[in-house]
Scaffold this motif. Structure first.
Motif, PDB file in Angstrom:
ATOM      1  N   ALA A  81       0.627  -1.593  13.313  1.00  0.00           N
ATOM      2  CA  ALA A  81       1.302  -2.091  12.110  1.00  0.00           C
ATOM      3  C   ALA A  81       1.329  -1.022  11.020  1.00  0.00           C
ATOM      4  O   ALA A  81       2.354  -0.825  10.359  1.00  0.00           O
ATOM      5  CB  ALA A  81       0.605  -3.351  11.600  1.00  0.00           C
ATOM      6  N   LEU A  82       0.211  -0.319  10.849  1.00  0.00           N
ATOM      7  CA  LEU A  82       0.160   0.744   9.840  1.00  0.00           C
ATOM      8  C   LEU A  82       1.093   1.888  10.195  1.00  0.00           C
ATOM      9  O   LEU A  82       1.749   2.460   9.320  1.00  0.00           O
ATOM     10  CB  LEU A  82      -1.272   1.262   9.689  1.00  0.00           C
ATOM     11  CG  LEU A  82      -2.255   0.319   9.026  1.00  0.00           C
ATOM     12  CD1 LEU A  82      -3.685   0.820   9.218  1.00  0.00           C
ATOM     13  CD2 LEU A  82      -1.938   0.146   7.547  1.00  0.00           C
ATOM     14  N   SER A  83       1.156   2.216  11.472  1.00  0.00           N
ATOM     15  CA  SER A  83       2.054   3.279  11.922  1.00  0.00           C
ATOM     16  C   SER A  83       3.506   2.934  11.611  1.00  0.00           C
ATOM     17  O   SER A  83       4.266   3.769  11.109  1.00  0.00           O
ATOM     18  CB  SER A  83       1.864   3.499  13.423  1.00  0.00           C
ATOM     19  OG  SER A  83       2.773   4.445  13.909  1.00  0.00           O
ATOM     20  N   ARG A  84       3.872   1.703  11.866  1.00  0.00           N
ATOM     21  CA  ARG A  84       5.250   1.257  11.573  1.00  0.00           C
ATOM     22  C   ARG A  84       5.514   1.273  10.068  1.00  0.00           C
ATOM     23  O   ARG A  84       6.592   1.665   9.624  1.00  0.00           O
ATOM     24  CB  ARG A  84       5.482  -0.135  12.144  1.00  0.00           C
ATOM     25  CG  ARG A  84       5.569  -0.140  13.648  1.00  0.00           C
ATOM     26  CD  ARG A  84       5.813  -1.515  14.207  1.00  0.00           C
ATOM     27  NE  ARG A  84       5.915  -1.448  15.659  1.00  0.00           N
ATOM     28  CZ  ARG A  84       5.491  -2.392  16.465  1.00  0.00           C
ATOM     29  NH1 ARG A  84       4.965  -3.513  15.990  1.00  0.00           N
ATOM     30  NH2 ARG A  84       5.607  -2.258  17.767  1.00  0.00           N
ATOM     31  N   GLN A  85       4.522   0.840   9.302  1.00  0.00           N
ATOM     32  CA  GLN A  85       4.667   0.838   7.845  1.00  0.00           C
ATOM     33  C   GLN A  85       4.834   2.259   7.324  1.00  0.00           C
ATOM     34  O   GLN A  85       5.685   2.529   6.460  1.00  0.00           O
ATOM     35  CB  GLN A  85       3.442   0.174   7.216  1.00  0.00           C
ATOM     36  CG  GLN A  85       3.507   0.043   5.717  1.00  0.00           C
ATOM     37  CD  GLN A  85       2.257  -0.650   5.167  1.00  0.00           C
ATOM     38  OE1 GLN A  85       1.513  -1.294   5.894  1.00  0.00           O
ATOM     39  NE2 GLN A  85       2.037  -0.504   3.877  1.00  0.00           N
ATOM     40  N   GLY A  86       4.036   3.180   7.838  1.00  0.00           N
ATOM     41  CA  GLY A  86       4.149   4.577   7.427  1.00  0.00           C
ATOM     42  C   GLY A  86       5.488   5.179   7.802  1.00  0.00           C
ATOM     43  O   GLY A  86       6.108   5.897   7.011  1.00  0.00           O
ATOM     44  N   GLN A  87       5.954   4.869   9.012  1.00  0.00           N
ATOM     45  CA  GLN A  87       7.255   5.363   9.461  1.00  0.00           C
ATOM     46  C   GLN A  87       8.366   4.838   8.568  1.00  0.00           C
ATOM     47  O   GLN A  87       9.273   5.575   8.193  1.00  0.00           O
ATOM     48  CB  GLN A  87       7.513   4.970  10.922  1.00  0.00           C
ATOM     49  CG  GLN A  87       8.799   5.517  11.478  1.00  0.00           C
ATOM     50  CD  GLN A  87       8.817   7.031  11.559  1.00  0.00           C
ATOM     51  OE1 GLN A  87       7.811   7.659  11.828  1.00  0.00           O
ATOM     52  NE2 GLN A  87       9.969   7.615  11.307  1.00  0.00           N
ATOM     53  N   GLN A  88       8.277   3.572   8.195  1.00  0.00           N
ATOM     54  CA  GLN A  88       9.285   2.981   7.308  1.00  0.00           C
ATOM     55  C   GLN A  88       9.263   3.662   5.942  1.00  0.00           C
ATOM     56  O   GLN A  88      10.320   3.939   5.364  1.00  0.00           O
ATOM     57  CB  GLN A  88       9.060   1.474   7.161  1.00  0.00           C
ATOM     58  CG  GLN A  88      10.156   0.779   6.387  1.00  0.00           C
ATOM     59  CD  GLN A  88      11.508   0.863   7.080  1.00  0.00           C
ATOM     60  OE1 GLN A  88      11.624   0.603   8.268  1.00  0.00           O
ATOM     61  NE2 GLN A  88      12.540   1.220   6.347  1.00  0.00           N
ATOM     62  N   SER A  89       8.076   3.961   5.438  1.00  0.00           N
ATOM     63  CA  SER A  89       7.963   4.662   4.151  1.00  0.00           C
ATOM     64  C   SER A  89       8.619   6.035   4.224  1.00  0.00           C
ATOM     65  O   SER A  89       9.325   6.442   3.297  1.00  0.00           O
ATOM     66  CB  SER A  89       6.490   4.827   3.756  1.00  0.00           C
ATOM     67  OG  SER A  89       5.905   3.583   3.483  1.00  0.00           O
ATOM     68  N   LEU A  90       8.392   6.739   5.324  1.00  0.00           N
ATOM     69  CA  LEU A  90       9.006   8.064   5.495  1.00  0.00           C
ATOM     70  C   LEU A  90      10.532   7.958   5.600  1.00  0.00           C
ATOM     71  O   LEU A  90      11.250   8.771   5.011  1.00  0.00           O
ATOM     72  CB  LEU A  90       8.441   8.750   6.735  1.00  0.00           C
ATOM     73  CG  LEU A  90       6.993   9.213   6.634  1.00  0.00           C
ATOM     74  CD1 LEU A  90       6.515   9.726   7.986  1.00  0.00           C
ATOM     75  CD2 LEU A  90       6.832  10.275   5.562  1.00  0.00           C
ATOM     76  N   GLU A  91      11.006   6.962   6.325  1.00  0.00           N
ATOM     77  CA  GLU A  91      12.456   6.775   6.445  1.00  0.00           C
ATOM     78  C   GLU A  91      13.078   6.441   5.090  1.00  0.00           C
ATOM     79  O   GLU A  91      14.158   6.942   4.758  1.00  0.00           O
ATOM     80  CB  GLU A  91      12.763   5.689   7.470  1.00  0.00           C
ATOM     81  CG  GLU A  91      12.485   6.124   8.890  1.00  0.00           C
ATOM     82  CD  GLU A  91      12.613   5.004   9.914  1.00  0.00           C
ATOM     83  OE1 GLU A  91      13.047   3.880   9.556  1.00  0.00           O
ATOM     84  OE2 GLU A  91      12.281   5.253  11.080  1.00  0.00           O
ATOM     85  N   ASN A  92      12.393   5.601   4.308  1.00  0.00           N
ATOM     86  CA  ASN A  92      12.893   5.270   2.972  1.00  0.00           C
ATOM     87  C   ASN A  92      12.940   6.506   2.081  1.00  0.00           C
ATOM     88  O   ASN A  92      13.905   6.708   1.333  1.00  0.00           O
ATOM     89  CB  ASN A  92      12.031   4.190   2.325  1.00  0.00           C
ATOM     90  CG  ASN A  92      12.182   2.838   2.978  1.00  0.00           C
ATOM     91  OD1 ASN A  92      13.123   2.596   3.732  1.00  0.00           O
ATOM     92  ND2 ASN A  92      11.239   1.957   2.729  1.00  0.00           N
ATOM     93  N   ALA A  93      11.898   7.326   2.149  1.00  0.00           N
ATOM     94  CA  ALA A  93      11.867   8.550   1.342  1.00  0.00           C
ATOM     95  C   ALA A  93      12.984   9.498   1.763  1.00  0.00           C
ATOM     96  O   ALA A  93      13.656  10.092   0.913  1.00  0.00           O
ATOM     97  CB  ALA A  93      10.507   9.225   1.476  1.00  0.00           C
ATOM     98  N   ALA A 115       0.836  -1.192   0.000  1.00  0.00           N
ATOM     99  CA  ALA A 115       0.000   0.000   0.000  1.00  0.00           C
ATOM    100  C   ALA A 115       0.879   1.252   0.000  1.00  0.00           C
ATOM    101  O   ALA A 115       1.956   1.275   0.592  1.00  0.00           O
ATOM    102  CB  ALA A 115      -0.913   0.003   1.219  1.00  0.00           C
ATOM    103  N   SER A 116       0.387   2.282  -0.675  1.00  0.00           N
ATOM    104  CA  SER A 116       1.135   3.537  -0.707  1.00  0.00           C
ATOM    105  C   SER A 116       1.065   4.210   0.662  1.00  0.00           C
ATOM    106  O   SER A 116       0.237   3.868   1.509  1.00  0.00           O
ATOM    107  CB  SER A 116       0.543   4.458  -1.769  1.00  0.00           C
ATOM    108  OG  SER A 116      -0.714   4.968  -1.334  1.00  0.00           O
ATOM    109  N   PHE A 117       1.932   5.167   0.862  1.00  0.00           N
ATOM    110  CA  PHE A 117       1.936   5.921   2.112  1.00  0.00           C
ATOM    111  C   PHE A 117       0.573   6.561   2.346  1.00  0.00           C
ATOM    112  O   PHE A 117       0.046   6.539   3.461  1.00  0.00           O
ATOM    113  CB  PHE A 117       3.041   6.983   2.083  1.00  0.00           C
ATOM    114  CG  PHE A 117       3.052   7.849   3.311  1.00  0.00           C
ATOM    115  CD1 PHE A 117       3.561   7.364   4.506  1.00  0.00           C
ATOM    116  CD2 PHE A 117       2.539   9.133   3.281  1.00  0.00           C
ATOM    117  CE1 PHE A 117       3.560   8.145   5.650  1.00  0.00           C
ATOM    118  CE2 PHE A 117       2.534   9.922   4.413  1.00  0.00           C
ATOM    119  CZ  PHE A 117       3.048   9.427   5.599  1.00  0.00           C
ATOM    120  N   GLU A 118      -0.010   7.113   1.295  1.00  0.00           N
ATOM    121  CA  GLU A 118      -1.295   7.776   1.416  1.00  0.00           C
ATOM    122  C   GLU A 118      -2.398   6.799   1.803  1.00  0.00           C
ATOM    123  O   GLU A 118      -3.263   7.110   2.624  1.00  0.00           O
ATOM    124  CB  GLU A 118      -1.656   8.497   0.112  1.00  0.00           C
ATOM    125  CG  GLU A 118      -0.779   9.692  -0.213  1.00  0.00           C
ATOM    126  CD  GLU A 118       0.604   9.340  -0.772  1.00  0.00           C
ATOM    127  OE1 GLU A 118       0.861   8.153  -1.111  1.00  0.00           O
ATOM    128  OE2 GLU A 118       1.440  10.248  -0.860  1.00  0.00           O
TER     129      GLU A 118
END
Length: 80
Positions: free
Chosen positions: A43-55, A8-11
């Motif tokens: 889980a979603l919070s961690r996924q979002g945080q990982q997306s931000l770190e990758n960006a 899933a995308s960050f959005e």
């Protein structure tokens, strides 16, 4: 977890997380459903945080390629 949810995308992640927060704030969920929602939210919070770190890492790499060594912080007036 399905592949669709994993990619899933960050959005989309943020949207689902906001929906969960709204459901939980309503307070009408039975305890077991509230715990399931809470677990999914974490889980979603961690996924979002990982997306931000990758960006952020990608931005750092691009800046480094352009000869700029570091990210500049936003002035406090522009921070959310």
């Amino acid at each position: 977890m399905t592949t669709e949810k994993a990619s899933a995308s960050f959005e989309e992640t943020l949207s689902e997380l906001e929906a969960i927060v709204n459901e939980m704030e309503n307070g009408d969920l039975p305890l077991n459903k509230a715990l399931e929602k809470f677990e999914r939210g974490i889980a979603l919070s961690r996924q979002g945080q990982q997306s931000l770190e990758n960006a952020e890492q990608k931005v750092k790499i691009l800046l480094n390629e352009q000869g700029e060594e570091t990210l500049q912080s936003l002035p406090e007036s522009e921070q959310p």
